[in-house]
Scaffold this active site. Structure first.
Site, PDB file in Angstrom:
ATOM      1  N   ASN A   1       0.841  -1.209   0.000  1.00 44.10           N
ATOM      2  CA  ASN A   1       0.000   0.000   0.000  1.00 44.10           C
ATOM      3  C   ASN A   1       0.865   1.244   0.000  1.00 44.10           C
ATOM      4  O   ASN A   1       2.042   1.195   0.345  1.00 44.10           O
ATOM      5  CB  ASN A   1      -0.867   0.071   1.272  1.00 44.10           C
ATOM      6  CG  ASN A   1      -1.855  -1.065   1.376  1.00 44.10           C
ATOM      7  OD1 ASN A   1      -2.319  -1.586   0.368  1.00 44.10           O
ATOM      8  ND2 ASN A   1      -2.159  -1.461   2.597  1.00 44.10           N
TER       9      ASN A   1
ATOM     10  N   GLY B   1       1.317  -5.535  22.672  1.00 43.06           N
ATOM     11  CA  GLY B   1       1.856  -4.182  22.727  1.00 43.06           C
ATOM     12  C   GLY B   1       2.888  -4.040  23.828  1.00 43.06           C
ATOM     13  O   GLY B   1       3.835  -4.814  23.933  1.00 43.06           O
TER      14      GLY B   1
ATOM     15  N   ASP C   1       4.524   6.121  17.122  1.00 45.04           N
ATOM     16  CA  ASP C   1       3.547   5.630  16.141  1.00 45.04           C
ATOM     17  C   ASP C   1       3.661   4.112  16.118  1.00 45.04           C
ATOM     18  O   ASP C   1       4.723   3.579  15.791  1.00 45.04           O
ATOM     19  CB  ASP C   1       3.868   6.235  14.765  1.00 45.04           C
ATOM     20  CG  ASP C   1       2.931   5.734  13.676  1.00 45.04           C
ATOM     21  OD1 ASP C   1       1.952   5.034  13.991  1.00 45.04           O
ATOM     22  OD2 ASP C   1       3.193   6.047  12.500  1.00 45.04           O
TER      23      ASP C   1
ATOM     24  N   ASP D   1       4.262  -5.410  12.040  1.00 50.07           N
ATOM     25  CA  ASP D   1       4.983  -5.930  10.871  1.00 50.07           C
ATOM     26  C   ASP D   1       6.455  -6.156  11.208  1.00 50.07           C
ATOM     27  O   ASP D   1       7.053  -7.148  10.794  1.00 50.07           O
ATOM     28  CB  ASP D   1       4.843  -4.951   9.701  1.00 50.07           C
ATOM     29  CG  ASP D   1       3.381  -4.765   9.313  1.00 50.07           C
ATOM     30  OD1 ASP D   1       2.626  -5.748   9.394  1.00 50.07           O
ATOM     31  OD2 ASP D   1       2.993  -3.640   8.964  1.00 50.07           O
TER      32      ASP D   1
HETATM   33  O1  RIB Z   1       0.467  -2.792   9.573  1.00 46.97           O
HETATM   34  C1  RIB Z   1       0.497  -1.475   9.116  1.00 46.97           C
HETATM   35  C2  RIB Z   1      -0.018  -1.408   7.710  1.00 46.97           C
HETATM   36  O2  RIB Z   1      -1.389  -1.727   7.703  1.00 46.97           O
HETATM   37  C3  RIB Z   1       0.074  -0.037   7.090  1.00 46.97           C
HETATM   38  O3  RIB Z   1       1.306   0.174   6.438  1.00 46.97           O
HETATM   39  C4  RIB Z   1      -1.122  -0.008   6.159  1.00 46.97           C
HETATM   40  O4  RIB Z   1      -0.789   0.049   4.804  1.00 46.97           O
HETATM   41  C5  RIB Z   1      -1.934  -1.253   6.495  1.00 46.97           C
HETATM   42  O5  RIB Z   1      -1.750  -2.229   5.563  1.00 46.97           O
END
Ligand code: RIB
Length: 308
Positions: free
Chosen positions: A13, A224, A248, A254
């Site tokens: 994205n 978290g 943030d 990820d």
């Molecule tokens: O995990 C974060 C991601 O979730 C963002 O980068 C956004 O694009 C969504 O996919």
């Protein structure tokens, strides 16, 4: 230590991020603060994070035939990622995510999936040899479920470890869960998948037990600031993380998943891999944006040293 080989199958994205004091209520307009446009998408973030941590990464994805798609491809190449299996979709635009981040670093995200929704089982089958030769297949749920299943089936058949980050939350068939070696829900996703409210001591163990009964080998519930809860063949334990002031949290999950995959591919045991992943997630939460926040191996080593 041999080089970790990771295949990520997932979304790409472009993130449009607005920082503001708080997340607005439905129907409300508020004046926010800083705006950032950055590369994102759970799949792309995890591919970039794994590459920055030193793994050899192949990314299987779809982008649109537009400026966002071209920028994303150039970015993956710059990160040293194998892009042979990233298709340019002729019909749908590149995925876009609208993200709001509040002053505590919490976010809310809405994704227009575009080309991600057309990543198909055939796209995955084209990457068959890469999946079969990988140490770990890493997948999330921003692409069609049948594509996730096709990837897990190929990996499981070849003995490639399957790590599934079930985000965003959705129900999953047992035939998929049986192919998953490591499932990494956060508490919201664990609540959805296990069908019980997951928040607090007994609920983590119960949810993990439900998911393991459905066929998952190891469950890692991310919590978290409270670290992670690990449940697998070696038993159950809470795995702490570093205390940080979050800027943030976008991309922290990820970062966690990629680091977990890299650590497992490098041969660490599960508890050590989860500790490493916790610290990668915490490090990422100290910076704004998804991909801009993902640490290199050197960044992460420095962060870990500063936590000791
Ligand atoms: O995990 C974060 C991601 O979730 C963002 O980068 C956004 O694009 C969504 O996919």
């Amino acid at each position: 230590m041999s080089e970790a080989r990771i295949v990520v199958v997932g979304s790409s994205n472009t993130d449009m991020v607005v920082q503001s004091r708080r997340i607005p209520a439905p129907g409300e307009t508020i004046l926010g603060g800083k705006f950032v446009m950055a590369a994102g998408g759970k799949g792309a973030n995890q591919a970039v994070a794994a590459a920055r941590l030193g793994a050899s990464v192949t990314f299987v994805a779809r982008v649109g035939n537009d400026v966002f798609g071209r920028d994303a491809l150039a970015n993956f190449e710059k990160e040293g990622i194998d892009t042979r299996f990233i298709a340019i979709d002729p019909a749908e635009p590149s995925g876009v995510a609208l993200i709001m981040v509040d002053e505590k670093g919490e976010n809310c995200i809405s994704v227009a999936p575009g080309a991600n929704s057309r990543l198909s089982p055939d796209d995955v089958r084209r990457a068959r040899s890469a999946i079969e030769q990988a140490d770990v297949l890493l997948v999330q749920l921003e692409i069609p479920l049948e594509t996730v299943e096709a990837a897990a089936e190929l990996a499981a058949g070849a003995g490639t470890r399957v790590v599934l980050n079930p985000a965003p939350a959705q129900s999953l068939p047992e035939r998929l869960l049986r192919r998953v070696d490591v499932l990494t829900p956060n508490e919201t996703e664990a609540t959805h998948l296990a069908g019980i409210r997951v928040s607090g001591e007994d609920s983590w163990a119960l949810a993990a037990c439900v998911l393991r009964q459905q066929g998952v080998e190891t469950v890692v519930i991310t919590r978290g600031a409270a670290g992670a809860f690990l449940s697998g063949a070696e038993g159950e334990s809470g795995v702490p993380t570093a205390a940080i002031t979050p800027v943030d949290t976008t991309g922290a999950g990820d970062s966690f998943n990629a680091a977990l995959a890299v650590a497992l591919a490098e041969g660490r045991d599960m508890a050590s891999a989860v500790r490493f992943a916790n610290l990668a997630g915490a490090c990422s939460a100290t910076r704004l944006g998804a991909q801009p926040s993902l640490p290199t191996r050197e960044d992460l080593d420095r962060f870990i040293a500063s936590c000791n």
